[in-house]
Scaffold this active site. Structure first.
Site, PDB file in Angstrom:
ATOM      1  N   GLU A   1      39.040  35.911  32.060  1.00 51.38           N
ATOM      2  CA  GLU A   1      40.166  36.722  31.589  1.00 51.38           C
ATOM      3  C   GLU A   1      41.274  36.803  32.630  1.00 51.38           C
ATOM      4  O   GLU A   1      41.021  37.054  33.809  1.00 51.38           O
ATOM      5  CB  GLU A   1      39.689  38.138  31.249  1.00 51.38           C
ATOM      6  N   GLY A   2      42.491  36.630  32.186  1.00 45.43           N
ATOM      7  CA  GLY A   2      43.635  36.711  33.078  1.00 45.43           C
ATOM      8  C   GLY A   2      44.101  38.130  33.334  1.00 45.43           C
ATOM      9  O   GLY A   2      43.529  39.102  32.828  1.00 45.43           O
TER      10      GLY A   2
ATOM     11  N   LYS B   1      36.785  37.907  35.759  1.00 41.80           N
ATOM     12  CA  LYS B   1      38.200  38.286  35.850  1.00 41.80           C
ATOM     13  C   LYS B   1      38.623  37.939  37.269  1.00 41.80           C
ATOM     14  O   LYS B   1      38.387  38.710  38.205  1.00 41.80           O
ATOM     15  CB  LYS B   1      38.410  39.763  35.558  1.00 41.80           C
TER      16      LYS B   1
ATOM     17  N   TYR C   1      39.353  43.882  25.833  1.00 38.28           N
ATOM     18  CA  TYR C   1      38.682  44.298  24.598  1.00 38.28           C
ATOM     19  C   TYR C   1      38.228  43.077  23.800  1.00 38.28           C
ATOM     20  O   TYR C   1      37.072  42.999  23.352  1.00 38.28           O
ATOM     21  CB  TYR C   1      39.663  45.141  23.792  1.00 38.28           C
TER      22      TYR C   1
ATOM     23  N   ASP D   1      38.576  46.951  34.067  1.00 39.10           N
ATOM     24  CA  ASP D   1      38.395  45.876  33.086  1.00 39.10           C
ATOM     25  C   ASP D   1      37.075  45.150  33.306  1.00 39.10           C
ATOM     26  O   ASP D   1      36.303  44.928  32.369  1.00 39.10           O
ATOM     27  CB  ASP D   1      39.552  44.874  33.163  1.00 39.10           C
TER      28      ASP D   1
END
EC number: 6.3.3.3
Length: 211
Positions: free
Chosen positions: A105-106, A35, A15, A44
């Site tokens: 992003e992890g 990602k 988000y 995601d």
């Protein structure tokens, strides 16, 4: 470039990544997203891809995709897959060339194992990225946030700041201002943003080493 990590799974990294990306796009920055590892589907990656209007394939944005909603090392073992770090690196380098600014992003928190002897924090270090930590406002966040920041620093990773994602309505959190002050004081880290929702947020972009 920046790595978005968090204190836990479901904390709002995706988000916040989408909101950050949209802010940068509005400022005329050619921003991309990646990602490296996603477990439990493609949700995601699909969300941020849609929010930012990216044309890259899912495989380009998410080179390692696992079906089971588990820690990547466990999911890969069950699915009999070998996670290839070099594949992640190659995808990262390609996107880095394509975009002016890349948000990576992890998965889960910083100590989540990707494979044997290789955690999310090791991936951040391997890709040579600075990071921001997404945290929550409610009880327990002081401990989780300080532990996360300390773990990253011990790995030699620069933490640019913390963004509080209000998965709990912050107005209903007792003494949240004191909680935030405690994170900054005892964690020696700055809270650089607070996200209430898509239209109500603040992120200090000056802290993010923008191009």
């Amino acid at each position: 470039m920046i790595f978005v990590t968090g204190t836990d799974t479901g904390i709002g990294k995706t988000y916040v990544s989408a909101i950050l990306g949209k802010i940068l796009k509005e400022k005329g920055i050619n921003v991309g997203y990646m990602k490296p590892v996603e477990s439990g589907g493609i949700e995601d990656t699909a969300y941020v891809r849609s929010e930012l209007g990216l044309n890259n394939s899912f495989e380009e944005l998410n080179p390692v995709n696992l079906k089971k909603p588990l820690s990547p090392n466990i999911s890969a073992k069950i699915e009999e897959k070998e996670i290839d770090i070099l594949k992640i690196k190659a995808a990262f380098e390609k996107l880095k060339e394509e975009y002016e600014f890349l948000i990576v992003e992890g998965a889960g928190g910083v100590a989540v194992p990707i494979k044997k002897d290789f955690l999310i924090a090791d991936l951040i270090k391997y890709l040579d990225l600075t990071c921001i930590v997404v945290s929550r406002p409610n009880l327990g966040t002081i401990n989780h946030t300080i532990l996360t920041v300390d773990f990253l620093r011990k790995k030699g990773i620069t933490v640019l700041g913390v963004i509080i994602n209000c998965i709990t309505d912050v107005s209903k959190v007792p003494y949240y201002e004191e909680t935030f002050k405690s994170i900054e004081e005892f964690g020696n880290v700055e809270i650089i943003g607070i996200v209430n929702d898509k239209k109500d947020f603040y992120i200090d972009l000056k802290k993010l080493n923008l191009p």
